[in-house]
Design a protein around this motif. Structure first.
Motif, short mmCIF file in Angstrom:
data_model
loop_
_atom_site.label_atom_id
_atom_site.label_comp_id
_atom_site.label_asym_id
_atom_site.label_seq_id
_atom_site.Cartn_x
_atom_site.Cartn_y
_atom_site.Cartn_z
N LYS A 151 0.55 4.14 0.62
CA LYS A 151 0.34 5.07 1.75
C LYS A 151 1.14 4.62 2.97
O LYS A 151 1.40 5.41 3.87
N ASP B 95 0.89 -1.16 0.00
CA ASP B 95 0.00 0.00 0.00
C ASP B 95 0.93 1.21 0.00
O ASP B 95 1.66 1.43 0.97
N LYS C 247 -0.28 -4.58 4.92
CA LYS C 247 -0.27 -5.87 4.22
C LYS C 247 0.73 -5.78 3.09
O LYS C 247 0.91 -4.71 2.50
N THR D 235 1.32 -2.76 -6.46
CA THR D 235 0.20 -2.51 -5.56
C THR D 235 -0.83 -3.58 -5.86
O THR D 235 -0.68 -4.36 -6.79
N LYS E 267 -4.06 -3.27 1.35
CA LYS E 267 -4.40 -2.00 2.01
C LYS E 267 -3.85 -2.03 3.42
O LYS E 267 -3.96 -3.05 4.12
N GLY E 268 -3.28 -0.93 3.85
CA GLY E 268 -2.74 -0.84 5.20
C GLY E 268 -1.47 -1.66 5.35
O GLY E 268 -0.64 -1.72 4.46
#
Length: 166
Positions: free
Chosen positions: A112, A110, A141, A133, A138-139
């Motif tokens: 972010k 991710d 992982k 990606t 998400k997060g």
């Protein structure tokens, strides 16, 4: 072997003039950078380029290789799964072709949480580059690339503490 940024530091900027038949992927390969880097350096929003367009490319100079004993990293505990090139078409989010490089150490992240292009040490997998990606990533992982479906299934799902190098 994957060479996206490994052992190099960006030092100078050069200009490349797009020729007929060029693509961001071809230009990135020629200069050993990622498509995402080319797009960022040139403020491109899509993969479309024009013949005679001038692109800025940051050239690399040799630098000290990152070692696992280096103190320039942060640790993150993540859930890690595995994927194969067939599950995503074989081209990563940064334009790297996994089918052409089945032994590459690539992870999906991710962005972010872990910046694309980052060097990451994953226990049980080794040093990798965050080059992809995924919809389910998400997060905290990650997804490690393994060319064999059998070995990817053997990897399973595990919780690991990774090192993300700066």
């Amino acid at each position: 072997m994957l060479s996206i940024g490994t052992g190099h530091a960006f030092a100078a900027t050069t200009t490349y003039t797009v020729k007929p038949g060029d693509s961001l992927y071809k230009i990135a390969g020629k200069y050993h950078v990622t498509v995402a880097q080319l797009k960022s350096w040139n403020h491109l929003r899509s993969n479309m380029i024009r013949v005679k367009q001038k692109l800025k490319i940051q050239t690399k100079t040799p630098a000290k290789k990152v070692s696992s004993s280096s103190s320039s990293y942060r640790t993150i505990t993540v859930k890690a799964t595995a994927y194969t090139a067939g599950s995503g078409g074989g081209i990563t989010a940064t334009g790297f072709n996994l089918k052409r490089h089945p032994s590459a150490k690539v992870i999906a992240v991710d962005p972010k949480v872990i910046r694309l292009g980052s060097k990451v040490y994953v226990p049980g997998y080794g040093m990798a580059v965050a080059s992809d990606t995924g919809g389910a990533i998400k997060g905290k992982k990650i997804d490690v690339f393994i060319s064999s479906k059998k070995k990817a299934l053997q990897w399973g799902r595990k919780t690991v503490t990774i090192k993300v190098y700066k």
